[in-house]
Structures are given as C-alpha cells and as structure tokens.
Design a protein around this motif. Structure first.
Motif, short mmCIF file in Angstrom:
data_model
loop_
_atom_site.label_atom_id
_atom_site.label_comp_id
_atom_site.label_asym_id
_atom_site.label_seq_id
_atom_site.Cartn_x
_atom_site.Cartn_y
_atom_site.Cartn_z
N VAL A 151 0.84 -1.20 0.00
CA VAL A 151 0.00 0.00 0.00
C VAL A 151 0.87 1.25 0.00
CG1 VAL A 151 -1.80 1.27 1.22
CG2 VAL A 151 -1.85 -1.22 1.20
N ALA A 152 1.94 1.25 0.80
CA ALA A 152 2.85 2.40 0.81
C ALA A 152 3.50 2.59 -0.55
CB ALA A 152 3.92 2.20 1.88
N TYR A 153 3.87 1.48 -1.20
CA TYR A 153 4.42 1.57 -2.55
C TYR A 153 3.39 2.20 -3.49
CZ TYR A 153 6.11 0.30 -7.18
OH TYR A 153 6.50 0.36 -8.49
N LEU A 184 -5.86 10.42 -1.03
CA LEU A 184 -5.33 9.08 -1.28
C LEU A 184 -6.40 8.00 -1.13
CD1 LEU A 184 -1.91 9.36 0.57
CD2 LEU A 184 -2.31 9.42 -1.90
N ALA A 185 -7.43 8.30 -0.37
CA ALA A 185 -8.49 7.32 -0.15
C ALA A 185 -9.64 7.45 -1.14
CB ALA A 185 -9.03 7.43 1.28
N HIS A 186 -9.95 8.68 -1.54
CA HIS A 186 -11.21 8.91 -2.26
C HIS A 186 -11.08 9.41 -3.69
CE1 HIS A 186 -13.10 8.16 1.55
NE2 HIS A 186 -12.51 9.20 2.11
N GLU A 239 -10.52 6.24 4.46
CA GLU A 239 -9.40 7.00 5.02
C GLU A 239 -8.86 6.36 6.30
OE1 GLU A 239 -8.53 11.65 6.34
OE2 GLU A 239 -10.30 11.14 5.14
N THR A 240 -9.76 5.94 7.18
CA THR A 240 -9.33 5.32 8.44
C THR A 240 -8.59 4.01 8.19
OG1 THR A 240 -11.21 6.30 9.60
CG2 THR A 240 -10.13 4.42 10.65
N GLU A 241 -9.11 3.21 7.27
CA GLU A 241 -8.48 1.93 6.94
C GLU A 241 -7.13 2.12 6.25
OE1 GLU A 241 -12.96 0.10 6.35
OE2 GLU A 241 -11.72 0.68 4.62
N LEU A 242 -7.05 3.14 5.41
CA LEU A 242 -5.79 3.44 4.74
C LEU A 242 -4.74 3.87 5.76
CD1 LEU A 242 -4.40 3.65 1.96
CD2 LEU A 242 -5.21 6.01 1.83
N LEU A 243 -5.14 4.70 6.72
CA LEU A 243 -4.24 5.14 7.78
C LEU A 243 -3.69 3.95 8.56
CD1 LEU A 243 -3.02 7.47 9.52
CD2 LEU A 243 -5.14 7.37 10.87
N ALA A 244 -4.57 3.03 8.93
CA ALA A 244 -4.14 1.87 9.71
C ALA A 244 -3.24 0.95 8.90
CB ALA A 244 -5.37 1.10 10.21
N THR A 245 -3.54 0.81 7.62
CA THR A 245 -2.74 -0.09 6.78
C THR A 245 -1.36 0.49 6.49
OG1 THR A 245 -4.79 -0.85 5.74
CG2 THR A 245 -2.74 -1.42 4.64
N ALA A 272 -6.53 17.03 9.96
CA ALA A 272 -6.73 16.13 8.82
C ALA A 272 -5.42 15.39 8.56
CB ALA A 272 -7.14 16.93 7.57
N TRP A 273 -5.51 14.08 8.49
CA TRP A 273 -4.32 13.28 8.31
C TRP A 273 -3.68 13.52 6.95
CZ3 TRP A 273 -1.58 10.71 11.81
CH2 TRP A 273 -2.20 10.39 13.03
N GLN A 274 -2.34 13.58 6.97
CA GLN A 274 -1.56 13.77 5.75
C GLN A 274 -0.44 12.75 5.68
OE1 GLN A 274 -0.09 17.80 6.07
NE2 GLN A 274 -1.97 18.68 5.21
#
Length: 351
Positions: free
Chosen positions: A222-224, A245-247, A260-266, A285-287
């Motif tokens: 996911v980071a890649y 990045l999520a939407h 967004e929450t799931e992307l942050l955790a992953t 807001a997360w960046q």
C-alpha cells in the motif's frame, strides 16, 4: 483524476481471456528471451499456447506494465516487446518475486493494472467511478457506458467490447460460479480472485466490492502504491492528504477499497520503518508526508519487503520504461533458441 488522463482508449484487447496463473510471469519471460517472440508466426508453437492466447498473454503483460514495446524497434509494423524495468525487478532471476510466491505480488499487480496509464478503462471506471453498493452485470455495463459517453475526446466503443471487458473483470475478481458448463480452469485459473475484492451479496446474489480492511494486503504494498501514485500524478508539494489518497478517482484507496481510516491503519507499519515518510495531522486532517523522491522511496520499500535488490528500478513512469540496452543484452544471451524458451520455468504450463 479523469478517465482520459488515467487510461488509454483500449477495449477488449485481451481476446476475451482473463489473466491466468503464470501468464504475468510468462509475458516477462517470453519478452526477456526473445523480443520478437510475440510477433512470430510460430509463436503458438514456441510459447506453447493457442494463437489467441499468445495475444492475450502479451496484452496482460503490457497491461500490468511488466513488458513494453521496445522504443528502438527497427520495424514499427513488427514491434519488439521487452521487459520493463519493474518487470525485470519483479520477475528477473534475482528479482523481488521471480516465482510469484508472495501474496503481496498479486496486490502489486492489481495496482499496476489500474495505475495510469491503464490499458483497462472499463476496469478503471468500475473501481473508481461506480457508486452502487451492489450491482448486476447489466448495471455495471450501463454505468460504464454512461461514463464513456461523457469522455469528450473518445469515440464511444462498441457495446460488445464493453461487455467483453466487463466479463473479463468479473472472471478475474469475482468468485467462480459453480455450474455444469464451467470447466475446472474457470474455477481455478485466476490468481487475482485470491484478493477477494469482489464478492456476492448473500441476500440478493448481486456483485459487490469488498470494503474494509484486507487481511492479505501488506502495508509495504500500500505504501508503494501511494508513492507510485504520487510519482505518477504529482502532488504539488511534499504532503498529500489521506482524503485524496483514499477517495480521489485513481487513488490507492479506490483500487484497494479502503476508506481513510483503513488506509491510515494499513499504512502505519510501513511508514514507521522509514524516516523519509510520515503520517501526521497538524490541522486535524491526516496527511502523508515524504522528504525525498517518491519513486526512490517506493522502490526501497519493495526492496526491503521482498528482501532483494531491484538494481535501481524506480516506481512511477520510470519503472514502466524498457530495460536499458546493457541489461537487454544480458537477458538476450540465449535468444532465438526455441529449446531455451520452452525450458523457461512456467512457460509450458498455466495456459
């Protein structure tokens, strides 16, 4: 991101075949052995599959950005196809995953099929623009057709071409339907079904994308994808909001079906390992922040994930480029040898 910016106008180029086990590796191996192989009259004999499958294997190799047309091909009517830098980094003898054994490789290939420039505009629309929670084949066809008609620069494709692309999409990701008419290959032959991205509603039997965390999706992949996406599209700075990045259409969140929450955790575990990237919420807001070239960081992450050096390949469009001439010479040491081509691991099977 708009469809016209994210994808090429390309429809039904897969000869109605969805990608089968071994085909991604086979596309790389054939191009590495002989850049003329896909265009030879005896290609079905040399590669060991039917004529239509030869074209399908070539298409899926191109679509996954594992092979590309050689920019130095002397005859444009009979182009040569060579591995991309990323294709070699992944499937070369000393590559990241030469035998496609790591489950993360399937997620990586899924991302590359959708990443711009995608050769699968129908698939791109299904993952990025379809708003329905549940849908039938007909619903998906109607939604895709409406989106395609809105692309000003494109002539709408024939309805049958869209249906073929939708059929390939469903056979690639959806659970196989058990029926007397279905062959064993129809049930067992598609690696991307293992991602469980597309399922069926128990209540209605309709298709639905699988939302939420993905247990088999590695944080490094996911980071890649995030860094690859930034490298391909640009961000105008050193930070990108997780909302984008999520939407945003074309984003990793849309491709992997993560909010967004799931992307942050992953992303968290991979980000924690590198000083060059960070996750922060300075204004609530997360960046996602990065301090160096995103392509270089992305490649280093995959080197660490797979435990193998990629010999300098980069993410983004640089990775899509053909291998350099020196490497091409090394790959071609045994070219034009039919016995050598047949003996390549995986070429004779998975057809």
């Amino acid at each position: 991101m708009r469809l016209a910016d994210a994808a090429e106008r390309s429809f039904a180029r897969h000869e109605t075949f969805h990608p089968r086990y071994g085909w991604f590796r086979k596309a790389y191996a054939v191009a590495a052995e002989d850049p003329y192989a896909f265009g030879r009259k005896d290609a079905p004999v040399v590669i060991g599959v039917g004529k239509n499958m030869v074209r399908a294997i070539r298409f899926w190799g191109l679509a996954a950005k594992l092979i590309t047309e050689d920019p130095h091909s002397p005859n444009r009517r009979a182009p040569q196809f060579v591995p991309t830098r990323r294709g070699h980094a992944l499937f070369g003898e000393q590559g990241w995953d030469p035998y496609m054994e790591d489950p993360g490789t399937l997620w990586l290939l899924h991302w590359l099929l959708l990443a711009p420039p995608s050769r699968l505009p129908v698939w791109w629309l299904a993952f990025n623009e379809l708003s329905a929670v549940e849908f039938s084949d007909t619903d998906l066809a109607a939604a895709v057709a409406a989106q395609l008609e809105a692309v000003a620069d494109w002539t709408p494709p024939h309805e049958s071409s869209v249906r073929k692309d939708i059929g390939a999409l469903l056979r690639t990701y959806a659970p196989a339907e058990r029926s007397r008419r279905g062959s064993i290959d129809d049930h067992l032959d598609c690696p991307l079904r293992e991602l469980n991205l597309l399922g069926r509603s128990p209540a209605t039997g309709l298709h639905r994308f699988t939302l939420g965390p993905k247990p088999t999706l590695p944080s490094a992949i996911v980071a890649y994808a995030v860094l690859d996406y930034i490298d391909r599209t640009g961000s105008g700075g050193r930070t990108v909001t997780l909302g984008r990045l999520a939407h945003e259409p074309g984003s990793p969140g849309r491709a992997f079906k993560l909010n967004e929450t799931e992307l942050l955790a992953t992303l968290g575990p991979a980000v924690d390992r590198y000083d060059e990237v960070a996750l922060a919420a300075p204004a609530g807001a997360w960046q996602f922040a990065y301090s160096e070239d995103p392509g270089r960081i992305a490649t280093a992450m995959l080197d660490d994930y797979y435990g193998s050096s990629s010999s300098g390949v980069c993410a983004g469009c640089v990775g899509d480029a053909a291998v350099d001439d020196d490497l091409l010479e090394d790959l071609g040491a045994g070219r034009n040898s039919r016995d050598s081509l047949r003996s390549l691991d995986g070429l004779a099977g998975a057809a």
